[in-house]
Motif scaffolding. Structure first.
Motif, PDB file in Angstrom:
ATOM      1  N   ARG A 192      10.018  16.246  15.807  1.00  0.00           N
ATOM      2  CA  ARG A 192       9.746  16.136  14.369  1.00  0.00           C
ATOM      3  C   ARG A 192       9.933  14.708  13.878  1.00  0.00           C
ATOM      4  NH1 ARG A 192      10.359  21.159  11.917  1.00  0.00           N
ATOM      5  NH2 ARG A 192       9.269  20.225  10.130  1.00  0.00           N
ATOM      6  N   THR A 193      10.303  13.791  14.769  1.00  0.00           N
ATOM      7  CA  THR A 193      10.546  12.407  14.355  1.00  0.00           C
ATOM      8  C   THR A 193       9.412  11.508  14.810  1.00  0.00           C
ATOM      9  OG1 THR A 193      11.704  11.674  16.364  1.00  0.00           O
ATOM     10  CG2 THR A 193      13.015  12.841  14.685  1.00  0.00           C
ATOM     11  N   PRO A 222       8.106  11.545   9.248  1.00  0.00           N
ATOM     12  CA  PRO A 222       8.633  11.420  10.610  1.00  0.00           C
ATOM     13  C   PRO A 222       9.158  10.024  10.928  1.00  0.00           C
ATOM     14  CG  PRO A 222       6.569  12.633  10.631  1.00  0.00           C
ATOM     15  CD  PRO A 222       6.741  12.119   9.234  1.00  0.00           C
ATOM     16  N   ALA A 225      13.143  17.202   8.155  1.00  0.00           N
ATOM     17  CA  ALA A 225      11.708  17.290   8.422  1.00  0.00           C
ATOM     18  C   ALA A 225      11.086  18.426   7.625  1.00  0.00           C
ATOM     19  CB  ALA A 225      11.467  17.489   9.916  1.00  0.00           C
TER      20      ALA A 225
END
Length: 679
Positions: A422-423, A363, A357
């Motif tokens: 962060r995804t 993401p 990230a």
């Protein structure tokens, strides 16, 4: 890490081959929104792209990452001795292990805890015994050097307790010379000052089976004598030191005398009941993969204890444990057998997601989505030992390994939550719910003083360290530490909880525990470079200004210990020798930790950062990673040094990514949507 309760599959390939990833190539979406500001930034961008490709290629098909964990050879030896005791040691296994152990011996005849450490007496004794098992003659040159060094250090009598426990199993050392560990300790109330829950989780899982073993005092027939490892002539039983002892050791001896008298006086029914209670305690804590605590070192002791309690080798409990031990090793260099003490997929996956990230991977990239999905399935769902002090707290943390429901930890939980946020996992409700549960669990695990330990809350008693059961008295408990506290504070602040009273108390704890030189101690990484690299980004994320005195003092310290080549390093011995704090050959992981702190402190354009970035970019390998031959992680300071295979890659990628993308911490990338619904 942990699996869910019904996830009993352990037939997973432990280490994926290179280029097994989901997507590679610079077309992964990593980009930079502005032209490079200079040669350092341009080189950093190239390094980020290569490192991103390399890391993506290492992702397992199931979505996780897993580096290779190395430690000293004592655990290889203990695996052999466990099998010898059980009567299941085969010649090929001994030969393959012997080749590896022999390859790790140093020129002076010793075996160290870490490549950059001095020779270690207990490890050298254990390695010597293993090579005798492998057929090496005591008259061979390498064995003569080892034996001479051992005698020069005081011989077996001067070695660490854990080594002598193993020697006692075969009569090489007398049980009378070892501490008495009464199994009746299991009966003490959970909150009693010296209950098993006063000890750290990793000590607890060794203490209970050792109590069983020492109660039985077993002795198997030794395949050979090791008289050459004793300083004076005479039987191995006469090993107790006669020199005057310091006050603490005299107190330990007096206590041991009391415990030995207790052994003789305790009624047999009471002793049988205590042993049965220890047995139940152990069986209740066996994980789905057959291990205890997800570690090889903490699995061999319960196997021995339960076998002594009458559990046959074909009993499901023992069979599962032996299956885990069989699966817990890999071959390296063809014919060398090496025990991997722990598998670290949750930790490795969380750090890898953060690194990617920070490198700029979108993401919603499939690799990050797959990783998030895998991590979501590893959240703990049942109460572990931590519930003794937090009985009303709902489960929700993450553990380090594939299978470890009993001992989730605040470190993994924080890093997993930071990674999940962060995804771009498509099921946001599922992510939100998991993050809320995890954050609530971590909040509830705060100790009374405002800090966080790794596995337990308020595990701070000084009494366990006064007992003669272990050598590492200072680490028998699990008090709050700067590195773990920093990760929890960073996670809570990242989730929008800067002003929460727990976050503010955590910040206050960190500020109060800054060293006089401006650094912070690192409990789980070597050492002050790691601690400082954890704390400064956390403080800044939590709202402490980069110009605050504590941050400026940290910057001054980091700059003062930067090596002339531009990198940073710290030697393993800094845990025991404060003159070595911040000193050591530059390494990729430690250089990255220093850079993460300096970037968070606003030093991006300073000469120290530019030199550190250049050090990393100049040393990137052709395949996009970095070489690191020293151990920069810590199991128990002064006792157990570790090398996590992905540290040399994920931390440099994180630092270079933040530098190249001009984001000094990971927090800004999350945005306002990162705030969870739970408070």
């Amino acid at each position: 890490m942990t699996s869910t309760a019904d996830d009993a599959s352990t037939a997973r390939p432990p280490h994926p081959p290179e280029n097994a990833g989901r997507a590679t190539g610079t077309g992964t979406g990593t980009d930079f929104a502005f032209p490079p500001s200079g040669p350092e930034e341009e080189a950093a961008r190239r390094a980020v792209l290569r490192a991103t490709d390399h890391l993506l290629a290492r992702q397992h098909a199931e979505g996780y990452w897993l580096g290779f964990t190395q430690t000293d050879v004592s655990f290889d030896v203990q695996d052999l001795l466990c099998r010898l005791f059980l009567g299941i040691l085969d010649d090929r296994l001994v030969a393959d292990s012997g080749r590896f152990i022999r390859s790790q011996q140093r020129a002076d005849g010793t075996w160290p805890l870490a490549p950059d450490a001095d020779g270690h007496l207990g490890t050298t004794i254990q390695a010597y015994v293993a090579l005798r098992l492998a057929g090496d003659s005591p008259d061979e040159a390498h064995m003569l050097r080892a034996a001479a060094w051992v005698r020069a250090q005081g011989g077996v009598a001067a070695s660490q307790l854990i080594s002598r426990y193993w020697l006692a199993l075969f009569g090489w050392c007398s049980w009378d010379d070892l501490p008495e560990i009464p199994p009746e300790i299991i009966a003490l109330p959970d909150r009693a000052p010296l209950s098993i829950y006063s000890f750290a989780s990793y000590a607890r899982v060794v203490l209970v089976p050792l109590a069983v073993i020492s109660a039985h005092r077993p002795v198997r027939s030794a395949p050979f004598a090791i008289d050459e490892l004793f300083v004076s002539a005479g039987p191995p039983a006469a090993t107790t030191a006669k020199a005057p002892l310091p006050g603490r050791e005299r107190a330990s001896q007096r206590l041991n005398s009391v415990l030995r008298a207790h052994r003789k006086a305790v009624p047999r029914p009471a002793r049988r009941a205590a042993l049965a209670a220890c047995t139940r305690w152990l069986i209740e804590r066996q994980e789905a993969d057959g291990s205890w605590n997800g570690y090889t070192p903490t699995t061999v002791y319960p196997v021995l204890a339960l076998h002594l309690q009458g559990y046959a080798l074909d009993h499901p409990v023992i069979k599962a444990a032996l299956g885990r031990l069989d699966a817990g090793w890999v071959r390296v260099e063809g014919d060398k057998r090496m025990v991997e003490t722990v598998l670290s997929p949750v930790w490795d996956t969380a750090l890898s997601v953060t690194a990617l990230a920070d490198a700029g991977l979108p993401p919603g990239h499939p690799a990050l989505t797959a990783a998030a999905d895998w991590l979501l399935g590893r959240q703990t769902t049942r109460r572990g030992d931590w519930a003794v002090r937090r009985p009303r707290l709902a489960p929700g943390g993450w553990s380090y390994e594939f299978d470890n429901q009993t001992y989730p930890d605040n470190d993994d939980t924080s890093e997993v939550i930071l990674a999940l946020r962060r995804t771009g996992h498509p099921d946001r409700a599922r992510v939100d719910a998991a993050v809320d549960r995890g954050a609530q669990w971590a909040r509830g695990m705060q100790s009374e003083d405002g800090g966080w330990g790794a596995f337990d809350a308020d595990n701070t008693s000084t009494l366990p360290g006064r007992l003669p059961f272990f050598d590492f008295s200072g680490y028998c408990t699990d008090p709050p530490t700067p590195d773990v506290t920093a990760h929890v504070v960073e996670m809570l602040a990242f989730l929008g909880q800067r002003d929460d009273v727990r976050t503010r108390r955590g910040v206050g704890w960190l500020l109060a525990h800054q060293e006089d030189d401006g650094s912070w101690y690192g409990r789980w990484g070597v050492n002050h470079v790691y601690g400082t690299g954890c704390v400064v980004p956390a403080l800044v994320t939590a709202g402490v200004p980069a110009g605050a005195p504590a941050v400026r003092r940290a910057v001054t310290w980091l700059v003062s210990v930067q090596n002339g080549d531009g990198g940073w390093g710290e030697d393993w011995h800094s845990y025991e020798d404060r003159s070595r704090i911040g000193k050591g050959p530059s390494t990729p992981s430690q250089t990255a930790w220093a850079l993460l702190a300096l970037l968070a402190a606003g030093e991006r354009d300073g000469s120290a950062v530019r030199a550190g970035i250049t050090w990393l970019t100049d040393r990137q390998t052709k395949d996009g990673t970095w070489d690191e031959h020293v151990f920069t992680a810590t199991g128990v300071p002064g006792v157990d040094a570790l090398s996590y295979g992905l540290y040399r890659h994920v931390f440099p990628l994180t630092a270079l990514g933040r530098y190249a993308r001009r984001q000094d911490t990971g927090a800004p990338a999350a945005g306002p949507s990162a705030e969870p619904s739970a408070g």
